[in-house]
Design a protein around this motif. Structure first.
Motif, mmCIF file in Angstrom:
data_model
loop_
_atom_site.group_PDB
_atom_site.id
_atom_site.type_symbol
_atom_site.label_atom_id
_atom_site.label_comp_id
_atom_site.label_asym_id
_atom_site.label_seq_id
_atom_site.Cartn_x
_atom_site.Cartn_y
_atom_site.Cartn_z
ATOM 1 N N ASP A 12 -43.706 14.402 38.944
ATOM 2 C CA ASP A 12 -44.924 14.315 39.741
ATOM 3 C C ASP A 12 -44.591 13.572 41.035
ATOM 4 O O ASP A 12 -43.969 12.500 40.998
ATOM 5 C CB ASP A 12 -45.983 13.552 38.949
ATOM 6 N N TYR A 34 -45.751 19.103 41.715
ATOM 7 C CA TYR A 34 -44.728 18.876 40.696
ATOM 8 C C TYR A 34 -43.436 19.586 41.087
ATOM 9 O O TYR A 34 -43.468 20.729 41.544
ATOM 10 C CB TYR A 34 -45.206 19.382 39.329
ATOM 11 N N ARG A 50 -52.118 13.069 33.494
ATOM 12 C CA ARG A 50 -51.285 13.724 34.516
ATOM 13 C C ARG A 50 -50.197 14.552 33.841
ATOM 14 O O ARG A 50 -49.907 15.682 34.254
ATOM 15 C CB ARG A 50 -50.676 12.662 35.438
#
Length: 269
Positions: A116, A96, A29
């Protein structure tokens, strides 16, 4: 790769971050978040570089994260720091978000963060839990120069001994007032005055508590380095940078020195 401990790369991956594990998902991620930053920074001519443990992972761990690492850091020059944050705001991502004191009054950090929104760190910490955004992150630090060591030391003590205690006991009005005085008034004045000294030494910004200094030629011009299958900017002199940061950087630390950033977190998507 066989390390000083006798462990192999494959054994480390199996132990700490095998495919499908929560840690590996977190690492991937962060790579996706970095690719987003890399694209918009390149499009807007903002120079940045990977730093710290991510450079160590790229060199020691064959272009990957340190197997037990769960954070990612980048640095930009002070002159580009505000503009880098504005570029993120001007190029919004559906997942984000930029976190600083302006976008999240509960965040009283010394640097900016890309967060995130489909994950969350789980911590028993007032400093963490008063924040609006608590997901997986990339820290965005400004490089400063020309600031004497004693000034940087005093700034870190102000952060640790003045600001953080008021946050921990939930006196948020006092904490916000101190944050404003330190990070909106006092520190910008110090940085503006000291950056005019044109020192060839660079270090993380005021209040971080990190005091390692790097010569200009160690950092710049940045050079591409492979990290998790992609090229990103890194320091000009990798070996010198890593030796100054970690010493014998190719040797693995003992077991009790690993997982320094270990955290519990949830990933929703």
């Amino acid at each position: 790769m066989v390390y000083n401990t006798g462990e192999t790369s494959e054994e480390l991956r199996a132990k700490y971050n095998p495919e499908g594990s929560k840690l590996r998902k977190s690492q991937l991620r962060m790579v996706d978040m970095l690719l987003y930053l890399d694209r918009i920074f390149r499009e807007n001519n903002i120079d940045y570089m990977l730093c710290a443990g991510n450079i160590l992972g790229a060199v020691r761990h064959e272009g990957e994260f340190i197997p037990w690492d769960d954070d990612l850091d980048i640095k930009v020059l002070r002159k580009d720091f505000k503009r880098a944050q504005q570029v993120i705001l001007d190029n919004p991502h559906p997942q984000y978000v930029l976190q600083n004191h302006d976008t999240d009054p509960g965040y009283m950090g010394q640097w900016a963060v890309l967060r995130d929104t489909k994950s969350e760190y789980i911590k028993k910490s007032v400093i963490h839990n008063i924040r609006k955004y608590r997901g997986i992150q990339i820290d965005i630090f400004p490089w400063d120069n020309g600031i004497p060591f004693w000034v940087r030391y005093c700034a870190s003590q102000m952060q640790a001994r003045l600001l953080e205690p008021f946050i921990k006991i939930k006196l948020f009005k006092i904490a916000n007032a101190l944050y404003f005085l330190m990070y909106k008034v006092l520190f910008p004045i110090i940085i503006h005055i000291c950056n005019k000294r044109n020192s060839n030494k660079y270090y993380p910004t005021l209040g971080t508590g990190w005091f390692i200094e790097y010569e200009d030629s160690t950092l710049f011009p940045t050079k591409p380095i492979m990290f998790e299958g992609h090229q990103f900017p890194g320091p000009a002199k990798l070996d010198k940078y890593l030796k100054e940061t970690y010493g014998d950087y190719m040797s693995l630390p003992p077991l009790d020195k690993r997982n320094q950033h270990e955290a519990e977190y949830n990933i929703w998507d």
